[in-house]
Design an enzyme around this catalytic site. Structure first.
Site, PDB file in Angstrom:
ATOM      1  N   ASP A   1      -4.693  -0.292  11.782  1.00  0.00           N
ATOM      2  CA  ASP A   1      -3.295  -0.673  11.908  1.00  0.00           C
ATOM      3  C   ASP A   1      -3.238  -2.199  12.028  1.00  0.00           C
ATOM      4  O   ASP A   1      -4.265  -2.891  12.033  1.00  0.00           O
ATOM      5  CB  ASP A   1      -2.654   0.064  13.096  1.00  0.00           C
ATOM      6  CG  ASP A   1      -1.138   0.118  12.960  1.00  0.00           C
ATOM      7  OD1 ASP A   1      -0.578  -0.647  12.152  1.00  0.00           O
ATOM      8  OD2 ASP A   1      -0.497   0.907  13.674  1.00  0.00           O
TER       9      ASP A   1
HETATM   10  C1  BGC Z   1       2.566   0.150  12.657  1.00  0.00           C
HETATM   11  C2  BGC Z   1       2.227   1.013  11.466  1.00  0.00           C
HETATM   12  C3  BGC Z   1       2.661   0.312  10.190  1.00  0.00           C
HETATM   13  C4  BGC Z   1       1.981  -1.030  10.126  1.00  0.00           C
HETATM   14  C5  BGC Z   1       2.303  -1.824   8.883  1.00  0.00           C
HETATM   15  C6  BGC Z   1       2.058  -1.273  12.494  1.00  0.00           C
HETATM   16  O1  BGC Z   1       2.514  -2.107  13.503  1.00  0.00           O
HETATM   17  O2  BGC Z   1       2.009   0.723  13.820  1.00  0.00           O
HETATM   18  O3  BGC Z   1       2.832   2.278  11.596  1.00  0.00           O
HETATM   19  O4  BGC Z   1       2.356   1.099   9.076  1.00  0.00           O
HETATM   20  O5  BGC Z   1       2.393  -1.794  11.241  1.00  0.00           O
HETATM   21  O6  BGC Z   1       3.572  -2.330   8.946  1.00  0.00           O
END
Ligand code: BGC
Length: 763
Positions: A306
């Site tokens: 993530d």
């Molecule tokens: C979130 C994810 C997301 C990623 C990309 C993260 O902060 O937890 O769910 O896909 O950002 O934006």
């Protein structure tokens, strides 16, 4: 190992672009494995690291802002030429034309500047429809899809996301969330399909198939990304990315099944949980990323971190003393792609780690093979660029009709005293509350922007609840009372209040649209689950009128409404029903649509006592002062509304539950059947939920577990008999190691208030 592999670890070897399709990896008639191995053998270490890197759009646009989907070509060229970057992500909602112009340039630069011409893969947060494309179809959020209990809606969400974004060069969709809604405080509750592992697996797999198995987007293809592996939704404090304490047995029983089902059905990629489980950040957990995900669950696709989660090992979890150690820990735990995403530290640190011999090139190959295979499977080598000749598909009427269907089936009628709904031929309707005239509140986070768009960014044709009610009841006087107005009067002297309340007596219905504004992640953390007290006060104030009061909850998690619920005659859980949501709610209020949504979670009653429906028996053992005795409550949880609750304007009667045998043999089955009859006056849909309970288990058993859900439509007077096959496999549960345990004991099967029993004999 071919020598080309070891030809130095520095960047920019001479451009030796293979010139013809005679180079094996460019030859589509070879197998993907052959192509991957050929390409891998030509890559330098630093080129491999580039494939493992995902950078944010802000590093290649002109302003460094998320909503700027424009290309700064020199920046993009430099990143690819010097660092061989393999992937980019995100942006915010812009028109299809803007997306096309951006991805068209980026994909060309990606190929031109790469020595071997490896195409880029672009990832994006299209969470409930192509929500980062202006004018696209925005479906209800997943918590609503869960309430439909109808996987067709999750499939259509995936299918239409692909239809409206695959041509735009969006190859990798960071959806669906397969976490279970374990903690109602958690600010991403609404991104799940609810609290039940079976339901999350059923809906999530349908969503994945809609994205990944969509021939209509051909030759473009997309990969789904289920997230956030694993246990993210169960933080002890309820706050985002805070520690979870989860025994492996619970992981196997509750958190694994939804991911397992998607993996068994071809899921291509997984994104990780940013938090920690049992003191170990998931991004550094070999036990979760390799032993569980690869060895036990058999996942062969790509694992992406993530956002900046390698960095978080250093400055959030404090498990690594510096970024380089964080890279070491996460790569050795099992990540494939690092969503870095704002710098190149991952690349330089990983290169050093390989040069120092701490990480082998063979380890990189494990990841790069998977990444290249994904790119080949998506057809990116043959079809790397977006196209702009099918934009009429985006947000067209047919797609929006699917979103409206989903929204209609997702609205849950929880209370309807004296059948105040449906509202027939009203003369006057009063509309109140913070969400009465809001568009953004209906859609929640991840719509247009990360935290939801600004009010004026939503389509003009989108209804608010107020405008939808005006349209739904053309013959009625529908009046919107602003919050300021209501609050002013509620705070005025008793005479003024009485005058206002008695004027409301002449209304046929007062609708209070309350709940929450959009949020996600840390921004949505709260310390109090109760509905904001101002809203409760307003509801109690309005309930002094003789006019019936309907509470419409537009919210991403179950804000406590215990006090307000008594004051309201009708309660509608509308969740986050999306762009078509207001129309769907108005259709339910008027009765044009018969409600069929059921709660996919338990709606808590008290601030300090939430239990999912599949809690343990001992969790309801307490001392009752009135009886001066200890009580073990029956199987229902102490929730205000139970998992599976949801009223209809017709009446479904369950009868004739039959089991084919009273004993289940280890190699056999028990067949259960039940008849459902529509004894009301109008057609309706009913989600038939089959539960089982195991009477004694060495690992304590949930009071009941959902094993099958099926949605049917019945005309008035019509009956249908449904079947449920029960096998030993269906009843077994995992131990600490994930091995199946089958209890030789009694079992209960329950459906629609009926129950029957059978045994697995001791053998
Ligand atoms: C979130 C994810 C997301 C990623 C990309 C993260 O902060 O937890 O769910 O896909 O950002 O934006």
């Amino acid at each position: 190992m071919p020598s080309a592999k070891n030809s130095g670890t520095t960047s920019s070897p001479k451009k030796q672009r293979p010139e013809s399709a005679s180079v094996p990896f460019q030859n589509p008639s070879l197998s993907i494995n052959e192509r991957v191995e050929d390409l891998l053998s030509r890559m330098t270490v630093y080129e491999k690291i580039g494939q493992m890197t995902q950078l944010d759009i802000t590093l290649v646009n002109n302003t460094g802002k998320q909503d700027d989907v424009s290309i700064d070509a020199p920046k993009a060229r430099k990143l690819i030429r010097e660092h061989h970057i393999g992937s980019f992500l995100n942006g915010e909602a812009v028109t299809p034309e803007t997306w096309f112009s951006f991805t068209n340039q980026l994909s060309k630069i990606g190929i031109e500047e790469h020595r071997l011409g490896i195409p880029l893969i672009f990832g994006i947060d299209h969470i409930h429809g192509a929500t980062y494309v202006t004018g696209a179809t925005y479906f209800p959020q997943s918590i609503n899809l869960g309430a439909t209990f109808n996987p067709e809606h999750a499939f259509q969400t995936g299918r239409i996301t692909a239809l409206e974004s695959a041509d735009l060069g969006h190859h990798w969709i960071f959806s669906p969330v397969l976490d279970i809604a374990a903690n109602p405080l958690w600010p991403r509750f609404y991104e799940t399909y609810g609290e039940d592992p079976y339901l999350c697996g059923l809906m999530g797999t349908a969503h994945v198939k809609g994205i990944q198995e969509n021939d209509e987007t051909s030759p473009a293809k997309q990969a789904a990304c289920s997230k956030h592996f694993l246990g993210y939704s169960d933080p002890h404090s309820g706050r985002d990315r805070t520690p979870a304490r989860l025994p492996m047995q619970q992981i196997h029983e509750f958190h694994r099944p939804s991911f397992q089902k998607a993996i068994d059905n071809g899921l291509k990629t997984v994104m990780l949980n940013s938090g920690e489980i049992n003191g170990v950040p998931v991004h550094a957990s070999y036990e979760i990323l390799t032993t569980l995900l690869r060895d036990q669950m058999g996942f062969e696709g790509v694992v992406v971190t993530d956002w900046d989660d390698v960095g978080k090992l250093e400055d959030f979890h404090f498990t690594a003393e510096n970024y380089k150690e964080a890279v070491y820990d996460s790569v050795m735990a099992g990540i494939d792609v690092c969503m870095t995403p704002l710098h190149l530290k991952f690349n330089t640190c990983l290169k050093e780690l390989v040069e120092e011999g701490r990480i082998t090139e063979e380890r990189l190959d494990f990841s790069v093979r998977r990444i290249l295979r994904l790119k080949f499977e998506l057809g990116l080598f043959e079809n790397p660029h977006p196209r702009n000749d099918r934009f009429d598909r985006i947000g067209n009427a047919g797609n929006k009709a699917k979103a409206l269907d989903a929204a209609r089936e997702s609205i849950v009628l929880l209370k309807n005293e004296h059948n105040v709904l449906p509202l027939e031929k009203p003369a006057k309707i009063g509309v109140f509350g913070p969400s009465a005239s809001s568009r953004r509140n209906l859609c929640g986070g991840w719509t247009i922007k990360w935290q939801g768009g600004k009010e004026d960014q939503y389509p003009d044709i989108m209804h608010t609840l107020f405008s939808a009610l005006k349209k739904e009841f053309p013959g009625a006087h529908v009046k919107h009372f602003t919050q300021e107005e209501t609050q002013l009067i509620a705070a005025s002297d008793e005479d003024r209040q009485k005058e206002f309340i008695s004027a409301l007596d002449s209304y046929d219905l007062l609708v209070y649209a309350g709940g929450e504004e959009p949020y996600t992640e840390f921004v949505g953390n709260i310390t109090d689950l109760r509905l904001p007290h101002q809203q409760t006060d307003e509801i109690l104030f309005l309930s002094r009128s003789k006019a019936p009061l309907s509470l419409v909850l537009i919210e991403g998690r179950p804000r406590l409404i215990t006090e307000a619920s008594e004051a309201a005659d009708a309660i509608i859980f509308a969740g986050l029903p999306g762009v078509e949501g207001a129309e769907a709610i108005a259709n339910i209020i008027s009765g044009r649509v018969n409600p069929s949504g059921k709660l996919p979670f338990s709606y808590p009653k008290n601030p300090n006592h939430f239990l999912p429906y599949n809690h343990k028996k001992s969790q309801l053992y307490y001392f009752d002062p009135e009886q001066a005795n200890y009580i073990m409550q029956n199987d229902e949880s102490p929730s205000l509304f139970q998992f599976g609750d949801g009223l209809s304007y017709t009446r479904f009667v369950y009868s004739n539950l039959k089991l084919s045998a009273s004993e289940l043999k280890l190699d056999g089955q028990v067949s259960a059947s039940v008849t459902i009859t529509n004894e009301g006056k109008r057609e309706g849909m009913e989600s038939v939920l089959w539960f089982t309970s195991c009477h004694f288990g060495k690992i304590t058993r949930p009071v009941k577990e959902l094993k099958k859900a099926e949605k049917i439509t019945l005309k008035p007077g019509e009956s249908q008999t449904l079947h449920f096959e029960i096998s030993p496999e269906l009843l077994s549960y995992p131990n600490d190691n994930g091995e199946a345990v089958l209890e030789r004991t009694g079992y209960t099967v329950r459906v629609g208030g009926l129950s029957g029993e059978f045994r697995i004999p001791k053998g």
